[in-house]
Design a protein around this motif. Structure first.
Motif, mmCIF file in Angstrom:
data_model
loop_
_atom_site.group_PDB
_atom_site.id
_atom_site.type_symbol
_atom_site.label_atom_id
_atom_site.label_comp_id
_atom_site.label_asym_id
_atom_site.label_seq_id
_atom_site.Cartn_x
_atom_site.Cartn_y
_atom_site.Cartn_z
ATOM 1 N N SER A 166 0.957 -1.204 0.002
ATOM 2 C CA SER A 166 0.072 0.069 -0.137
ATOM 3 C C SER A 166 0.840 1.213 0.079
ATOM 4 O O SER A 166 1.593 1.306 0.751
ATOM 5 C CB SER A 166 -1.000 -0.062 1.254
ATOM 6 O OG SER A 166 -1.476 1.248 1.345
ATOM 7 N N GLY A 167 0.720 2.077 -1.167
ATOM 8 C CA GLY A 167 1.646 3.269 -1.126
ATOM 9 C C GLY A 167 0.734 4.360 -1.080
ATOM 10 O O GLY A 167 1.110 5.597 -1.531
ATOM 11 N N THR A 168 -0.294 4.493 -0.188
ATOM 12 C CA THR A 168 -0.969 5.812 -0.181
ATOM 13 C C THR A 168 -0.322 6.864 0.633
ATOM 14 O O THR A 168 0.445 6.401 1.530
ATOM 15 C CB THR A 168 -2.396 5.293 0.655
ATOM 16 O OG1 THR A 168 -2.181 4.765 1.600
ATOM 17 C CG2 THR A 168 -3.135 4.234 -0.484
ATOM 18 N N LEU A 169 -0.838 8.037 0.889
ATOM 19 C CA LEU A 169 -0.148 8.890 1.360
ATOM 20 C C LEU A 169 -0.171 8.822 2.971
ATOM 21 O O LEU A 169 0.991 9.178 3.653
ATOM 22 C CB LEU A 169 -0.802 10.427 1.389
ATOM 23 C CG LEU A 169 -0.097 11.641 1.893
ATOM 24 C CD1 LEU A 169 1.267 11.827 1.292
ATOM 25 C CD2 LEU A 169 -0.927 13.084 1.374
ATOM 26 N N ASP A 170 -1.236 8.395 3.453
ATOM 27 C CA ASP A 170 -1.299 8.115 5.028
ATOM 28 C C ASP A 170 -0.470 6.876 5.448
ATOM 29 O O ASP A 170 0.004 7.017 6.434
ATOM 30 C CB ASP A 170 -2.773 7.722 5.506
ATOM 31 C CG ASP A 170 -3.332 6.493 4.542
ATOM 32 O OD1 ASP A 170 -2.923 6.071 3.594
ATOM 33 O OD2 ASP A 170 -4.116 5.803 5.174
ATOM 34 N N LYS A 171 -0.030 6.107 4.697
ATOM 35 C CA LYS A 171 0.716 4.965 5.036
ATOM 36 C C LYS A 171 2.427 5.497 4.802
ATOM 37 O O LYS A 171 3.119 4.737 5.455
ATOM 38 C CB LYS A 171 0.640 3.902 3.928
ATOM 39 C CG LYS A 171 -0.658 2.864 4.102
ATOM 40 C CD LYS A 171 -1.073 2.381 5.421
ATOM 41 C CE LYS A 171 -2.107 1.434 5.581
ATOM 42 N NZ LYS A 171 -2.131 0.756 6.887
ATOM 43 N N VAL A 172 2.513 6.306 3.707
ATOM 44 C CA VAL A 172 3.823 6.799 3.714
ATOM 45 C C VAL A 172 4.323 8.133 4.874
ATOM 46 O O VAL A 172 5.303 8.120 5.399
ATOM 47 C CB VAL A 172 4.188 7.264 2.265
ATOM 48 C CG1 VAL A 172 5.469 7.960 2.195
ATOM 49 C CG2 VAL A 172 3.765 6.053 1.393
ATOM 50 N N ALA A 173 3.367 8.985 4.721
ATOM 51 C CA ALA A 173 3.729 10.237 5.450
ATOM 52 C C ALA A 173 3.912 10.075 6.970
ATOM 53 O O ALA A 173 4.734 10.619 7.822
ATOM 54 C CB ALA A 173 2.607 11.204 5.446
ATOM 55 N N GLY A 174 3.139 9.162 7.501
ATOM 56 C CA GLY A 174 3.121 8.820 9.134
ATOM 57 C C GLY A 174 4.293 8.103 9.556
ATOM 58 O O GLY A 174 5.123 8.986 10.178
ATOM 59 N N PRO A 175 4.997 7.143 8.839
ATOM 60 C CA PRO A 175 5.961 6.565 9.328
ATOM 61 C C PRO A 175 7.161 7.447 9.094
ATOM 62 O O PRO A 175 8.087 7.633 9.968
ATOM 63 C CB PRO A 175 6.154 5.212 8.518
ATOM 64 C CG PRO A 175 4.798 4.781 8.447
ATOM 65 C CD PRO A 175 4.032 6.334 8.058
ATOM 66 N N VAL A 176 7.308 8.102 7.982
ATOM 67 C CA VAL A 176 8.333 9.195 7.570
ATOM 68 C C VAL A 176 8.398 10.216 8.457
ATOM 69 O O VAL A 176 9.558 10.639 8.925
ATOM 70 C CB VAL A 176 8.431 9.498 6.052
ATOM 71 C CG1 VAL A 176 9.142 10.505 5.947
ATOM 72 C CG2 VAL A 176 8.435 8.168 5.132
ATOM 73 N N GLY A 177 7.297 10.690 8.913
ATOM 74 C CA GLY A 177 7.404 11.815 9.573
ATOM 75 C C GLY A 177 7.863 11.277 11.131
ATOM 76 O O GLY A 177 8.281 12.179 11.942
ATOM 77 N N GLU A 178 7.408 10.143 11.678
ATOM 78 C CA GLU A 178 7.928 9.732 13.055
ATOM 79 C C GLU A 178 9.387 9.696 12.753
ATOM 80 O O GLU A 178 9.992 9.996 13.983
ATOM 81 C CB GLU A 178 7.353 8.252 13.231
ATOM 82 C CG GLU A 178 5.664 8.438 13.714
ATOM 83 C CD GLU A 178 5.271 7.107 14.032
ATOM 84 O OE1 GLU A 178 4.471 6.829 14.960
ATOM 85 O OE2 GLU A 178 5.896 6.135 13.481
ATOM 86 N N ALA A 179 9.948 9.064 11.849
ATOM 87 C CA ALA A 179 11.221 8.921 11.643
ATOM 88 C C ALA A 179 11.992 10.391 12.063
ATOM 89 O O ALA A 179 13.398 10.304 12.435
ATOM 90 C CB ALA A 179 11.835 8.273 10.492
ATOM 91 N N LEU A 180 11.518 11.350 11.405
ATOM 92 C CA LEU A 180 12.317 12.644 11.650
ATOM 93 C C LEU A 180 12.316 13.204 13.143
ATOM 94 O O LEU A 180 12.997 14.256 13.375
ATOM 95 C CB LEU A 180 11.341 13.817 10.721
ATOM 96 C CG LEU A 180 11.297 13.685 9.270
ATOM 97 C CD1 LEU A 180 10.530 14.481 8.610
ATOM 98 C CD2 LEU A 180 12.760 13.864 8.808
ATOM 99 N N ILE A 181 11.638 12.459 13.900
ATOM 100 C CA ILE A 181 11.744 12.893 15.531
ATOM 101 C C ILE A 181 13.177 12.677 15.975
ATOM 102 O O ILE A 181 13.626 13.340 16.683
ATOM 103 C CB ILE A 181 10.823 11.952 16.224
ATOM 104 C CG1 ILE A 181 9.324 12.353 15.808
ATOM 105 C CG2 ILE A 181 11.060 12.086 17.861
ATOM 106 C CD1 ILE A 181 8.513 11.189 16.863
#
Length: 250
Positions: A166-181
């Protein structure tokens, strides 16, 4: 589908592997060490400046070096200026009593006092710079540790997304945003360390300059018995003559 409100720092830590948690632990240790050094060196600097000001006020208002020596013997050498004064006066008395009995005491009293002053200045400089290397290291490496954690988190997030198909935005943005922590944590650790390092470095530079100037005055008192330039000022005040051009050669 996983609810969006579960995303955040706690979710990121729960989903991190051993590498991510180790990097976070390193950043936490860096932060604790840097803040401990900042607090310790800050309190030490405040106490040192207060004691230095008190000793210098007493020194320049004392009637003789004997009064200064008695003050140091009574209250001890608790700041760089009194420490320098105590060792210099001890060197003068030691050389006057024993002379150049060893290689370490070779030369005149002037030479022995000069070496003692240089040695004490080096010791004080080393003491002032203690801990600064750690602060500089934390400030320089913490952002990269956080960046490493972000890259590692993004890698695992993308791998998980690829495996899920699944490559939808909600699947990509969430984990990548968490990694920026992790990058944010690295910057939060580095910025106070860099600011404290710059502040302590400037404070040490100012104190070292004051200590060098005081060492020159103290050396003159111990070797000449007067402040530098005092004799020249007295002779000039006694007889002031206008300067004349040099006579031309015949």
């Amino acid at each position: 589908m996983e609810p969006t409100n579960t995303l955040g720092f706690g979710h990121f830590i729960a989903q991190s592997d051993a590498v991510g948690k180790t990097l976070l632990g390193i950043l936490i240790v860096m932060s604790v060490v840097s803040w401990a050094l900042i607090a310790l060196k800050g309190i030490t600097a405040l106490v040192r400046n207060r004691r230095s000001t008190a000793f210098l006020d007493f020194f320049w208002n004392a009637r003789s070096l004997d009064a200064v020596q008695h003050e140091i013997a009574t209250h001890g050498a608790r700041d760089p200026f009194s420490h320098l004064t105590a060792h210099s006066m001890h060197a003068q008395a030691h050389h006057a009593k024993h002379g150049a009995a060893r290689l370490a005491e070779a030369g005149s009293a002037n030479d022995f006092i000069t070496r003692t002053i240089k040695k004490v200045l080096d010791e004080e400089t080393t003491r002032l710079e203690s801990g600064l290397t750690t602060l500089a290291t934390v400030g320089a490496t913490a952002p990269f540790v956080g960046l490493f954690g972000t890259v590692w988190g993004v890698y695992h997030a993308l791998v998980a997304i690829g495996m899920s198909g699944s490559g939808t935005l909600d699947k990509v943005a969430g984990p990548v945003g968490e990694a920026l922590i992790m990058t944010g944590i690295g910057l939060a650790v580095a910025i106070p360390a860099v600011m404290a390092y710059n502040a302590f470095t400037r404070s040490n530079r100012v104190l070292t300059a004051r200590l060098d100037a005081f060492a020159y005055e103290l050396h003159s008192f111990l070797t000449l018995g007067e402040a530098p330039g005092a004799g020249a000022q007295q002779s000039a005040s006694a007889s002031v003559r206008p300067l004349k051009p040099a006579a031309s050669a015949a």
